[in-house]
Design an enzyme around this catalytic site. Structure first.
Site, mmCIF file in Angstrom:
data_model
loop_
_atom_site.group_PDB
_atom_site.id
_atom_site.type_symbol
_atom_site.label_atom_id
_atom_site.label_comp_id
_atom_site.label_asym_id
_atom_site.label_seq_id
_atom_site.Cartn_x
_atom_site.Cartn_y
_atom_site.Cartn_z
ATOM 1 N N ASP A 54 0.850 -1.200 0.000
ATOM 2 C CA ASP A 54 0.000 0.000 0.000
ATOM 3 C C ASP A 54 0.885 1.250 0.000
ATOM 4 O O ASP A 54 1.736 1.424 0.881
ATOM 5 C CB ASP A 54 -0.893 0.026 1.249
ATOM 6 C CG ASP A 54 -2.037 -0.971 1.177
ATOM 7 O OD1 ASP A 54 -2.183 -1.651 0.138
ATOM 8 O OD2 ASP A 54 -2.797 -1.059 2.164
ATOM 9 N N ASN A 66 -4.610 -8.374 4.797
ATOM 10 C CA ASN A 66 -5.149 -7.653 5.961
ATOM 11 C C ASN A 66 -6.065 -8.562 6.788
ATOM 12 O O ASN A 66 -6.013 -8.559 8.030
ATOM 13 C CB ASN A 66 -5.969 -6.441 5.513
ATOM 14 C CG ASN A 66 -5.132 -5.373 4.831
ATOM 15 O OD1 ASN A 66 -3.910 -5.360 4.944
ATOM 16 N ND2 ASN A 66 -5.796 -4.475 4.105
ATOM 17 N N ASN A 115 -20.276 -4.572 2.161
ATOM 18 C CA ASN A 115 -20.729 -3.263 2.627
ATOM 19 C C ASN A 115 -21.929 -2.869 1.750
ATOM 20 O O ASN A 115 -22.371 -3.659 0.906
ATOM 21 C CB ASN A 115 -19.586 -2.233 2.619
ATOM 22 C CG ASN A 115 -19.064 -1.935 1.218
ATOM 23 O OD1 ASN A 115 -19.736 -2.194 0.216
ATOM 24 N ND2 ASN A 115 -17.859 -1.394 1.144
ATOM 25 N N GLY A 118 -20.751 0.949 8.044
ATOM 26 C CA GLY A 118 -19.858 2.032 8.462
ATOM 27 C C GLY A 118 -20.198 2.501 9.865
ATOM 28 O O GLY A 118 -20.380 1.692 10.782
ATOM 29 N N GLY A 159 -12.996 -2.489 7.163
ATOM 30 C CA GLY A 159 -13.789 -3.647 6.733
ATOM 31 C C GLY A 159 -13.008 -4.940 6.917
ATOM 32 O O GLY A 159 -13.577 -5.977 7.303
ATOM 33 N N ASP A 160 -11.711 -4.887 6.662
ATOM 34 C CA ASP A 160 -10.883 -6.091 6.830
ATOM 35 C C ASP A 160 -10.799 -6.486 8.304
ATOM 36 O O ASP A 160 -10.814 -7.678 8.636
ATOM 37 C CB ASP A 160 -9.480 -5.845 6.267
ATOM 38 C CG ASP A 160 -9.510 -5.516 4.783
ATOM 39 O OD1 ASP A 160 -10.392 -6.050 4.080
ATOM 40 O OD2 ASP A 160 -8.675 -4.721 4.334
ATOM 41 N N GLY A 174 -3.495 3.719 8.193
ATOM 42 C CA GLY A 174 -3.016 2.519 7.510
ATOM 43 C C GLY A 174 -3.922 1.333 7.769
ATOM 44 O O GLY A 174 -4.792 1.374 8.647
HETATM 45 O O1 RIB Z 1 -9.271 -3.010 2.277
HETATM 46 C C1 RIB Z 1 -8.115 -2.213 2.237
HETATM 47 C C2 RIB Z 1 -7.156 -2.748 1.214
HETATM 48 O O2 RIB Z 1 -7.715 -2.582 -0.061
HETATM 49 C C3 RIB Z 1 -5.824 -2.020 1.161
HETATM 50 O O3 RIB Z 1 -4.876 -2.559 2.045
HETATM 51 C C4 RIB Z 1 -5.444 -2.131 -0.303
HETATM 52 O O4 RIB Z 1 -4.327 -2.932 -0.543
HETATM 53 C C5 RIB Z 1 -6.686 -2.653 -1.015
HETATM 54 O O5 RIB Z 1 -6.549 -3.978 -1.366
#
Ligand code: RIB
Length: 291
Positions: free
Chosen positions: A18, A48, A183, A209, A238-239, A274
């Site tokens: 990223d 992630n 989402n 959200g 979201g991750d 981040g």
């Molecule tokens: O969900 C966030 C991610 O989306 C970021 O880390 C980026 O790499 C994209 O894949």
């Protein structure tokens, strides 16, 4: 493979470097803006979510593909430092995936992804190891998504799809998912909750959200209250939600409580810049959870 080597969660997905700029506002078409800050982090929705699961205490394996470059080495080392099994993290002769991310002063973001090595994940065969939960997303080729969901179904794993980024999908693919976690944008791209339930998804958890989330099945829809924080950067939130959800489901937590815990994890992730740096440890999440 015996029970002692069963994973809690196997994540099949993307990994990116990223490249993150912060700006006072998002640029308009044709405009050049100066960044206020710049940083590079491990990322990609698959990576992630694997790290999010591991920080929530799960035994995790990640299946993905990096390039034979310094970014690929960094992503592999990051996963290993988080205790994620990388036996099936392939290295190929292509650039590692990249995500170009801009975050404005309100925490809004835009993301452009370059698939790179992620596009080659299906070039050689994948064997899904024994796992309680199989989690995947849409930053890898769709035939790979279908393949790993099918394998997981055959071994009676719980199959979870985070249909991100928003992409129309076949009913064949969706019918392989026990749980879908879109989402609102992703849900709309798939025709909405009723379509997902209609093609055979058992549970749809829609993230909303700062309004929390909503759990739907064939008979009911239940709101999950938001955990309120001062959000500064929503990348990776979201991750964090999906990873925490799967880690809790693998622990045997029921879906309602797992979603409440995931909601806290997602909220905490918005308080740190981040994606990977913002993914919370389970102790921090549970310290805020009143059952
Ligand atoms: O969900 C966030 C991610 O989306 C970021 O880390 C980026 O790499 C994209 O894949």
């Amino acid at each position: 493979m015996g029970d002692s080597t069963e994973f809690d969660v196997v994540v099949v997905g993307s990994c990116n470097l990223d490249l993150v700029s912060t700006t006072t506002r998002l640029p308009s078409p044709g405009e050049t803006l100066r960044a206020v800050t710049y940083a590079e982090h491990a990322g990609g929705k698959g990576l992630n979510q694997a790290v999010a699961c591991a920080r929530m205490g799960a035994r995790v394996a990640f299946i993905g593909c990096v390039g034979n470059d310094s970014a690929g080495t960094m992503l592999r080392e990051l996963l290993e430092s988080e205790g994620v099994d990388t036996t099936q993290l392939k290295t190929i002769d292509a650039p590692t995936g990249r995500a170009f991310i801009t975050v404005d002063a309100n925490g809004e973001n835009t993301i452009v992804i370059v698939a790179g090595a992620n596009a080659h994940l299906g070039d050689t065969a994948i064997t899904v190891p024994r796992t309680k939960v199989l989690l995947t997303q849409l930053e890898i080729p769709l035939p790979v998504v279908i393949d790993v969901l099918t394998q997981a179904r055959l071994q009676n794993s719980i199959t979870v799809l985070n249909p991100a980024p928003a992409t129309p999908l076949s009913h064949e693919l969706l019918s392989l998912c026990d749980i879908a976690v879109p989402n609102e944008t992703e849900s709309a791209a798939l025709g909405g909750t009723q379509v997902l339930l209609g093609v055979g998804v058992t549970t749809v958890i829609t993230t909303l959200g700062e309004r929390g989330a909503e759990i739907s099945n064939a008979t009911s829809t239940t709101p999950i209250a938001p955990y309120t924080v001062d959000a500064i950067d929503t990348v990776g939130a979201g991750d964090a939600f999906v990873g925490a959800l799967c880690a809790e489901i693998a622990r045997g937590t029921d879906i309602h409580h797992a979603s409440e815990i995931a909601s806290i994890a997602g909220a905490l992730a918005t308080t740190v810049p981040g994606a990977v740096p913002s993914l919370p440890q389970r102790a921090a999440v549970m310290s805020l959870y009143a059952d």
